[in-house]
Design a protein around this motif. Sequence first.
Motif, mmCIF file in Angstrom:
data_model
loop_
_atom_site.group_PDB
_atom_site.id
_atom_site.type_symbol
_atom_site.label_atom_id
_atom_site.label_comp_id
_atom_site.label_asym_id
_atom_site.label_seq_id
_atom_site.Cartn_x
_atom_site.Cartn_y
_atom_site.Cartn_z
ATOM 1 N N HIS A 27 24.030 22.221 26.832
ATOM 2 C CA HIS A 27 24.749 23.468 27.091
ATOM 3 C C HIS A 27 24.248 24.068 28.398
ATOM 4 C CE1 HIS A 27 27.275 26.210 24.653
ATOM 5 N NE2 HIS A 27 26.878 27.097 25.533
ATOM 6 N N TRP A 28 25.165 24.576 29.206
ATOM 7 C CA TRP A 28 24.817 25.264 30.442
ATOM 8 C C TRP A 28 25.047 26.756 30.279
ATOM 9 C CZ3 TRP A 28 22.727 22.867 34.558
ATOM 10 C CH2 TRP A 28 22.807 21.484 34.609
ATOM 11 N N GLN A 29 24.177 27.567 30.875
ATOM 12 C CA GLN A 29 24.370 29.014 30.973
ATOM 13 C C GLN A 29 24.195 29.398 32.438
ATOM 14 O OE1 GLN A 29 21.420 30.689 28.358
ATOM 15 N NE2 GLN A 29 22.918 30.888 26.714
ATOM 16 N N VAL A 30 25.166 30.120 32.977
ATOM 17 C CA VAL A 30 25.125 30.534 34.374
ATOM 18 C C VAL A 30 25.326 32.043 34.435
ATOM 19 C CG1 VAL A 30 26.130 30.257 36.664
ATOM 20 C CG2 VAL A 30 26.059 28.311 35.106
ATOM 21 N N THR A 31 24.368 32.734 35.044
ATOM 22 C CA THR A 31 24.500 34.178 35.233
ATOM 23 C C THR A 31 25.027 34.422 36.634
ATOM 24 O OG1 THR A 31 22.691 34.617 33.701
ATOM 25 C CG2 THR A 31 23.280 36.392 35.221
ATOM 26 N N ILE A 32 26.075 35.240 36.701
ATOM 27 C CA ILE A 32 26.706 35.556 37.980
ATOM 28 C C ILE A 32 26.767 37.061 38.166
ATOM 29 C CG2 ILE A 32 28.058 33.442 38.095
ATOM 30 C CD1 ILE A 32 30.490 35.002 37.093
ATOM 31 N N LYS A 33 26.761 37.462 39.415
ATOM 32 C CA LYS A 33 27.031 38.838 39.788
ATOM 33 C C LYS A 33 28.480 38.850 40.267
ATOM 34 C CE LYS A 33 23.825 40.926 42.013
ATOM 35 N NZ LYS A 33 22.921 41.394 43.075
ATOM 36 N N VAL A 34 29.306 39.732 39.716
ATOM 37 C CA VAL A 34 30.725 39.807 40.060
ATOM 38 C C VAL A 34 30.990 41.163 40.701
ATOM 39 C CG1 VAL A 34 33.084 39.813 39.178
ATOM 40 C CG2 VAL A 34 31.379 38.299 38.164
ATOM 41 N N GLY A 35 31.617 41.139 41.874
ATOM 42 C CA GLY A 35 31.975 42.367 42.569
ATOM 43 C C GLY A 35 33.462 42.647 42.427
ATOM 44 N N PHE A 36 33.798 43.919 42.200
ATOM 45 C CA PHE A 36 35.193 44.306 42.110
ATOM 46 C C PHE A 36 35.387 45.645 42.808
ATOM 47 C CE2 PHE A 36 33.034 45.536 38.258
ATOM 48 C CZ PHE A 36 33.450 46.827 37.994
ATOM 49 N N THR A 37 36.601 45.871 43.292
ATOM 50 C CA THR A 37 36.893 47.110 44.011
ATOM 51 C C THR A 37 37.161 48.220 43.014
ATOM 52 O OG1 THR A 37 39.206 46.467 44.174
ATOM 53 C CG2 THR A 37 37.816 46.003 46.074
ATOM 54 N N LEU A 38 36.806 49.422 43.421
ATOM 55 C CA LEU A 38 37.083 50.612 42.624
ATOM 56 C C LEU A 38 38.438 51.167 43.000
ATOM 57 C CD1 LEU A 38 33.602 52.340 42.868
ATOM 58 C CD2 LEU A 38 34.504 51.029 40.947
ATOM 59 N N ASP A 39 39.138 51.723 42.035
ATOM 60 C CA ASP A 39 40.435 52.349 42.302
ATOM 61 C C ASP A 39 40.257 53.620 43.121
ATOM 62 O OD1 ASP A 39 41.724 50.380 40.902
ATOM 63 O OD2 ASP A 39 41.707 51.518 39.031
#
Length: 68
Positions: free
Chosen positions: A56-68
């Motif tokens: 099993h693989w586990q990958v932690t990511i940081k995700v960026g999204f724009t604010l309204d």
Amino acid sequence: MSHHIYKHIELTGSSEQGIQPAIENAIAKAAESLHGMRWFEVIDTRGHVEHGRVAHWQVTIKVGFTLD
């Protein structure tokens, strides 16, 4: 020029198939409730070993999204 403000969160996706599917699982699940996702950065990768093989693989990511 347009200015963007981003918020970022950390997610951990998992998969038995590999790193990329783990990332894709995390992003797909986040897309169910977040909009405006623009980028991701892998910040941690780890796996689970069973019977001498990667199970099993586990990958932690940081995700960026724009604010309204």
